[in-house]
Motif scaffolding. Structure first.
Motif, mmCIF file in Angstrom:
data_model
loop_
_atom_site.group_PDB
_atom_site.id
_atom_site.type_symbol
_atom_site.label_atom_id
_atom_site.label_comp_id
_atom_site.label_asym_id
_atom_site.label_seq_id
_atom_site.Cartn_x
_atom_site.Cartn_y
_atom_site.Cartn_z
ATOM 1 N N VAL A 15 0.638 -1.107 0.044
ATOM 2 C CA VAL A 15 -0.147 -0.263 0.192
ATOM 3 C C VAL A 15 0.836 1.059 0.260
ATOM 4 O O VAL A 15 1.369 1.612 1.277
ATOM 5 C CB VAL A 15 -0.992 0.294 1.118
ATOM 6 N N LEU A 16 0.398 2.422 -0.933
ATOM 7 C CA LEU A 16 1.298 3.502 -1.225
ATOM 8 C C LEU A 16 0.480 4.424 -1.414
ATOM 9 O O LEU A 16 -0.304 4.685 -2.335
ATOM 10 C CB LEU A 16 2.559 3.398 -2.431
ATOM 11 N N ILE A 54 0.281 -6.854 -5.213
ATOM 12 C CA ILE A 54 -1.527 -6.424 -5.156
ATOM 13 C C ILE A 54 -0.776 -5.810 -4.786
ATOM 14 O O ILE A 54 -0.173 -5.466 -3.597
ATOM 15 C CB ILE A 54 -2.483 -6.975 -5.159
ATOM 16 N N ILE A 55 -0.989 -4.206 -5.243
ATOM 17 C CA ILE A 55 -0.679 -3.113 -4.776
ATOM 18 C C ILE A 55 -1.570 -2.171 -5.329
ATOM 19 O O ILE A 55 -2.467 -1.841 -6.548
ATOM 20 C CB ILE A 55 0.654 -2.098 -6.186
ATOM 21 N N PRO A 67 -0.435 -6.816 -10.155
ATOM 22 C CA PRO A 67 -2.177 -5.897 -10.510
ATOM 23 C C PRO A 67 -2.009 -4.648 -9.621
ATOM 24 O O PRO A 67 -1.778 -4.518 -8.543
ATOM 25 C CB PRO A 67 -2.897 -7.041 -10.091
ATOM 26 N N VAL A 68 -2.267 -3.532 -10.094
ATOM 27 C CA VAL A 68 -2.986 -2.311 -9.541
ATOM 28 C C VAL A 68 -4.155 -1.964 -9.354
ATOM 29 O O VAL A 68 -5.149 -1.975 -10.113
ATOM 30 C CB VAL A 68 -1.408 -1.418 -10.129
ATOM 31 N N ALA A 79 -5.359 -2.239 -15.227
ATOM 32 C CA ALA A 79 -4.925 -2.170 -13.915
ATOM 33 C C ALA A 79 -7.316 -1.707 -13.814
ATOM 34 O O ALA A 79 -7.424 -1.183 -14.109
ATOM 35 C CB ALA A 79 -4.691 -0.709 -13.088
ATOM 36 N N MET A 80 -7.023 -1.290 -12.641
ATOM 37 C CA MET A 80 -8.396 -1.361 -11.717
ATOM 38 C C MET A 80 -8.008 0.250 -10.949
ATOM 39 O O MET A 80 -6.722 0.938 -10.546
ATOM 40 C CB MET A 80 -8.281 -1.946 -10.386
ATOM 41 N N ILE A 81 -9.326 0.558 -10.526
ATOM 42 C CA ILE A 81 -9.163 2.106 -9.853
ATOM 43 C C ILE A 81 -10.496 2.236 -9.828
ATOM 44 O O ILE A 81 -11.946 1.753 -10.132
ATOM 45 C CB ILE A 81 -9.753 2.976 -11.031
ATOM 46 N N ILE A 82 -10.308 3.129 -8.055
ATOM 47 C CA ILE A 82 -11.079 2.996 -7.211
ATOM 48 C C ILE A 82 -10.876 4.710 -7.033
ATOM 49 O O ILE A 82 -10.261 5.353 -6.252
ATOM 50 C CB ILE A 82 -11.402 2.115 -5.834
#
Length: 365
Positions: A196-197, A263-264, A282-283, A309-312
Motif C-alpha cells: 500500500v503506497l 497486489i499493489i 496488478p494495481v 489496472a483497476m481504479i477506485i
C-alpha cells in the motif's frame, strides 16, 4: 567540451525530484566533468533529498496557488517576483549551458528566466494532463519530453518526444529479487502480499481505508506492507507487527517492496504510474482528487482504459473496496492479465532518451 554546466529544476514531491536526480545521474555518467546545480522551492523535500544524492541545490521562495482564497494566495505575486529575481541571479552567476525542468513550483520561474536569456531548455512533462506552468513554458522550451500520447493538444507538436518518465534503476529487474525481498520483509509463504503506497507524505484517505479493512484483509489471507507516510506514521505505527501488518513511514528499498508484492494499492502520481508499469504487478489506483487539474485521475484512467489496472475513486472506497478486492484476489487469471498488460505499457529507456535530448541541446548550442 565536457565541462558543461547544467541546471535541473523540479520538486515539491518525490515525483518531481527523483526523475530530476535520475536525469542528472545519467548525464554525470556521460560527462564526469560537468557541473550540476539543482534549483528547488525553499522548505520542500528537495532541499533534503537532492544533497543526499550528492548535488548542490539552491532554493526559491515559491509555492503554488491554492484553490481557496487564502493568505498564501495573496502572497503569491510577491513570491513570484522574488523567485524571478533570484532565478535571474542564479542564471547569471552559474551560466548554465542547458536547463532541465521536471515540474514543481520552482521550475516555472527558472525556465522562464532561462528562456529570456536564450539558454536551451527541456521540459519533462510527467502527466497525461499538463499543469498551467508547463503549458505556458512550452512556447519557449526547445524540447518537451512526455510520457503519454495525445499531448499535442497542449504543446507544439514539433517539440514533443515521447520518452516516458525516468524511474529508479533498481526497478528494472525486480523479478529476480522476489525471494530475497520476501526474506527481507520476513513475509510468510502461502499468503498474498499487499503493498500500500500513499506517496512520500502519505494519503489520509487510503490510511483510513486500510485501518477500517484490516480484519477483512486478514480474512482474505493477506499480509500487508503499509507505507503510511511521514504525516501519519505516529498515528498508524500501533498496527505494526499485528495481524500480519508492517507499517512504514517511508520505504527506502522500493525495489524489494515491489518485488515482494502480489497486489499493489497506490496513488496515481506520474512517477508512481511509470514505476508500476515497469514493475508489472496488478494495481488498484486510488487517485488523489486534491491535485491540480485532477491529473492523478487522468493518469490512472490512461492505464485503466487499456484494461491494465483497476481504479477506485476516493468517494467510492467504502462501498466498492471489498467487492473489487475480493474479485481480484479470487482470480489469479485477472491478476496475471493486469500484470502483463500494465508491463506492456512500460517505457524503460526514459532516462537515457531524455539525456540524449539534453545532449543534443548541448551540442547544438
Amino acid at each position: 567540451m565536457s565541462n558543461y554546466k547544467i541546471i535541473l529544476s523540479g520538486g515539491g514531491t518525490g515525483g518531481h525530484i527523483y526523475p530530476a536526480i535520475a536525469i542528472a545521474n545519467e548525464l554525470k555518467s556521460r560527462y564526469p566533468d560537468a557541473e550540476f546545480l539543482f534549483v528547488g522551492a525553499n522548505d520542500r523535500m528537495e532541499m533534503e533529498k537532492v544533497p543526499q544524492a550528492g548535488y548542490d541545490i539552491k532554493g526559491l521562495w515559491i509555492s503554488g496557488i491554492q484553490r481557496q482564497l487564502t493568505l498564501k494566495n495573496l502572497m503569491f505575486p510577491l513570491k513570484l517576483i522574488s523567485s524571478l529575481w533570484n532565478a535571474r541571479k542564479i542564471i547569471k552567476s552559474f551560466k548554465p549551458d542547458v536547463v532541465v525542468g521536471t515540474g514543481g513550483f520552482a521550475s516555472g520561474p527558472l525556465l522562464y528566466v532561462a528562456a529570456a536569456n536564450n539558454i536551451p531548455s527541456l521540459i519533462q512533462e510527467q502527466n497525461s494532463f499538463p499543469g498551467i506552468t508547463n503549458k505556458l513554458l512550452a512556447k519557449k522550451a526547445h524540447k518537451i519530453c512526455v510520457a503519454y500520447d495525445g499531448l499535442e493538444r497542449f504543446f507544439p507538436k514539433e517539440k514533443i518526444i515521447k520518452t516516458g518518465n525516468p524511474v529508479r534503476k533498481g526497478l528494472l529487474d525486480i523479478d529476480s529479487k522476489t525471494i530475497e525481498a520476501k526474506n527481507f520483509f520476513k513475509l510468510k509463504h502461502g499468503k498474498y502480499t499487499l503493498l500500500v503506497l500513499g506517496g512520500s507524505l502519505g494519503s489520509k484517505r487510503i490510511n483510513q481505508l486500510l485501518e477500517k479493512e484490516l480484519d477483512y484483509l486478514d480474512s482474505q489471507n493477506v499480509q500487508i506492507i503499509w507505507q503510511c507516510g511521514k504525516l501519519y506514521y505516529s498515528k498508524y505505527k500501533i498496527y505494526n507487527n499485528t495481524n500480519n501488518v508492517q507499517v512504514y513511514e517511508f520505504l527506502n528499498n522500493m525495489d524489494f517492496a515491489y518485488a515482494a508484492a502480489d497486489i499493489i494499492i497506490s496513488r496515481a502520481g506520474a512517477s508512481s504510474v511509470s514505476e508500476l508499469c515497469i514493475v508489472g504487478k496488478p494495481v488498484i489506483f486510488v487517485p488523489s482528487p486534491n491535485v491540480a487539474e485532477d491529473h492523478q485521475t487522468k493518469n490512472a484512467m490512461a492505464i485503466v482504459e487499456k484494461d491494465a489496472a483497476m481504479i477506485i475513486k476516493e468517494e467510492d472506497l467504502d462501498t466498492d473496496f471489498e467487492n473489487k478486492f475480493s474479485q481480484l484476489i479470487a482470480s489469479p487469471e485477472k491478476q496475471q492479465k493486469l500484470g502483463k498488460k500494465i508491463k506492456n505499457l512500460a517505457l524503460v529507456n526514459a532516462t537515457n532518451q531524455i539525456a540524449d535530448e539534453v545532449e543534443k541541446l548541448l551540442k547544438n548550442k
